[in-house]
Motif scaffolding. Structure first.
Motif, short mmCIF file in Angstrom:
data_model
loop_
_atom_site.label_atom_id
_atom_site.label_comp_id
_atom_site.label_asym_id
_atom_site.label_seq_id
_atom_site.Cartn_x
_atom_site.Cartn_y
_atom_site.Cartn_z
N THR A 99 10.35 6.40 -3.69
CA THR A 99 9.72 6.83 -2.60
C THR A 99 10.34 8.17 -2.17
O THR A 99 9.21 9.25 -1.61
CB THR A 99 10.06 5.82 -1.41
N SER A 100 11.64 8.29 -2.34
CA SER A 100 12.15 9.78 -1.92
C SER A 100 11.87 10.78 -2.76
O SER A 100 11.65 11.94 -2.49
CB SER A 100 13.58 9.65 -1.57
N GLN A 101 11.77 10.30 -3.97
CA GLN A 101 11.30 11.50 -5.00
C GLN A 101 9.99 11.78 -5.07
O GLN A 101 9.86 13.06 -5.45
CB GLN A 101 11.71 10.81 -6.45
N THR A 102 9.10 11.14 -4.76
CA THR A 102 7.81 11.29 -4.69
C THR A 102 7.24 11.78 -3.11
O THR A 102 6.18 12.50 -3.05
CB THR A 102 6.71 10.32 -5.21
N GLY A 103 7.89 11.40 -2.19
CA GLY A 103 7.60 11.67 -0.83
C GLY A 103 6.37 10.75 -0.45
O GLY A 103 5.56 10.82 0.77
N THR A 104 6.21 9.77 -0.81
CA THR A 104 5.14 8.78 -0.64
C THR A 104 5.64 7.14 -1.03
O THR A 104 6.56 6.99 -1.92
CB THR A 104 3.96 8.91 -1.17
N LYS A 105 5.41 6.09 -0.19
CA LYS A 105 5.69 5.11 -0.80
C LYS A 105 5.48 4.43 -1.87
O LYS A 105 4.14 4.40 -2.17
CB LYS A 105 5.13 3.65 0.32
N PHE A 123 2.38 0.99 -6.73
CA PHE A 123 2.91 1.22 -8.05
C PHE A 123 2.52 2.42 -8.64
O PHE A 123 1.38 2.97 -8.74
CB PHE A 123 2.57 -0.15 -8.96
N ILE A 124 3.53 2.88 -9.58
CA ILE A 124 3.04 4.07 -10.46
C ILE A 124 2.75 3.23 -11.94
O ILE A 124 3.45 2.48 -12.46
CB ILE A 124 4.47 4.76 -10.89
N THR A 126 12.33 12.10 2.66
CA THR A 126 12.43 10.73 3.13
C THR A 126 11.22 10.28 4.15
O THR A 126 10.61 11.19 4.72
CB THR A 126 13.71 10.35 4.13
N LEU A 127 10.72 9.13 4.02
CA LEU A 127 9.62 8.71 4.85
C LEU A 127 9.76 8.75 6.26
O LEU A 127 9.16 8.85 7.06
CB LEU A 127 8.80 7.35 4.53
N GLU A 174 11.46 -1.20 -5.16
CA GLU A 174 11.95 -1.16 -3.74
C GLU A 174 10.88 -1.97 -2.88
O GLU A 174 9.74 -1.49 -3.05
CB GLU A 174 12.03 0.23 -3.27
N LEU A 175 11.26 -2.66 -1.80
CA LEU A 175 10.43 -3.19 -0.95
C LEU A 175 10.82 -2.88 0.67
O LEU A 175 11.86 -2.58 0.73
CB LEU A 175 10.64 -5.01 -1.01
N PHE A 176 9.92 -2.86 1.22
CA PHE A 176 10.13 -2.34 2.72
C PHE A 176 9.76 -3.41 3.70
O PHE A 176 9.20 -4.51 3.44
CB PHE A 176 9.05 -1.15 3.05
#
Length: 389
Positions: free
Chosen positions: A112-118, A39-40, A311-312, A52-54
């Protein structure tokens, strides 16, 4: 009181590491019996919000209600599902108990895509409500103290803080011109990836400097936020003044709903806050601060006017999602949907998303050379990187 007594009384109940992702503080926690989630830390929201959940995430929550959220942006609300009485587990020994958690029904932030990390979501004001909390940006650790035994550390500055509707505010001072200084009431938002933004609606609004550029400020709960970027001579937390910070002035329509019943002048975000080590005490409404090694770092902004995501599933797949109007990138011919392959003749595989964005923020007399993929073809563009503010 001697120094040894102070150290003993301020022994942390728990210390957890965090990761700096761009200007975001990213914390790993568990919710109830979940798998580890990321979390941020975002004091700008009231409750913990899952964005978002994976497939690999194991989280079971009981949702009992629906709630609409309103925030910065173009006026629309966003729907969430509400779960109450949850534990946010920091370590085996310490948890934040009886917390309300919201689940976004639509992932509008794409963190996730905005930061490049989950990223799974945002840890809000609730994170600060059980313990006195220290954010040590220097060592990248968060410490929790019991309020009954806490003593103000002598190396930290102290200022009063007001709390309104689970939002924290402090008064700073700003040098608008070389001779005009004024006091301003600012909302503390650790999740805002900028130094500060100022409201432009009331007669006490800070004027937008003549030397400014138009661009996209970010994404709020209620939509996209656009406006102007400019530099002001100084912003001061007590006697500690940062020079020439880049600040934002959102378009009035993007802030009208949250400003109309507020007397705040604006918001301070992570680019300013991370230049200090902080202790936040919501019980005594006190804000502690100490400049750290980042204090004198120059303030930067997106000179090129390019926004990219990663994207991851394809770790080195950097896609252009926005090009600012009248920006150097638009004038050079960069288009939404372009894929970045090379930057200054170096393969993009060498860089993280944060490092790539750093190229867009670095002023230079020499143009920035990008090789892009567009419709199956490779093209080379040169972007002028002369700072305008």
């Amino acid at each position: 009181m001697c120094v040894s007594d102070l150290v003993g009384r301020n022994k942390a109940l728990a210390v957890i590491p965090f990761e700096m992702v761009g200007n975001y503080v990213v914390v790993k926690v568990r919710i109830n019996d979940s798998s580890p989630l990321r979390f941020i830390l975002d004091s700008g929201v009231r409750n913990t919000i899952i964005t978002e959940l994976f497939p690999e995430d194991n989280l079971n929550l009981k949702y009992i209600d629906q709630k609409q959220l309103q925030g910065l942006g173009q006026g629309k609300t966003i729907n969430t599902s509400v779960s109450k009485s949850n534990d946010i587990i920091l370590t085996r020994a310490i948890s934040l108990t009886d917390k309300t958690i919201l689940l976004l029904q639509e992932d509008i932030f794409n963190l996730t895509s905005q930061t490049g990390t989950k990223i799974n979501g945002l840890l809000g004001f609730d994170f600060f409500s059980d313990y006195i909390t220290e954010i040590d940006y220097s060592k990248r650790k968060i410490k929790f103290y019991q309020r009954e035994s806490f003593v103000a550390p002598p190396e930290f500055g102290i200022m009063p803080m007001t709390i309104e509707n689970q939002k924290m505010y402090i008064h700073l001072s700003i040098l608008e011109t070389v001779s005009e200084r004024r006091s301003i009431k600012m909302f503390i938002d650790t999740g805002a990836e900028l130094s500060a933004w100022f409201q432009t609606l009331t007669n006490k609004a800070i004027e937008i400097p003549e030397k400014s550029i138009q661009g996209r400020i970010g994404q709020g709960f209620s939509g996209e936020i656009t406006g102007y970027f400019a530099r002001v001579p100084q912003i001061c937390i007590a006697n500690f003044c940062v020079k020439d910070p880049v600040v934002a002035f959102p378009d009035p329509v993007a802030i009208s709903e949250i400003i109309k019943n507020s007397d705040r002048d604006g918001t301070i975000g992570s680019q300013l806050l991370s230049r200090f080590d902080l202790i936040i005490d919501v019980f005594s409404k006190t804000f502690y601060f100490k400049p750290n090694r980042n204090f004198n770092k120059p303030f930067v902004y997106n000179i090129a006017g390019i926004e990219v995501v990663q994207t991851l599933s394809q770790l080195s797949y950097f896609e252009v999602i926005n090009v600012w109007n009248n920006s150097p990138a638009q004038k050079a011919g960069v288009m939404i949907g372009d894929i970045v392959l090379e930057v200054n003749n170096e393969n993009i595989f060498k860089f993280s998303l944060s490092e790539l964005r750093g190229f867009f923020e670095k002023p230079s007399k020499r143009p920035l050379r990008l090789m892009l993929s567009r419709d199956g073809k490779h093209i080379v563009l040169n972007i002028k990187m002369e700072a305008k503010i």
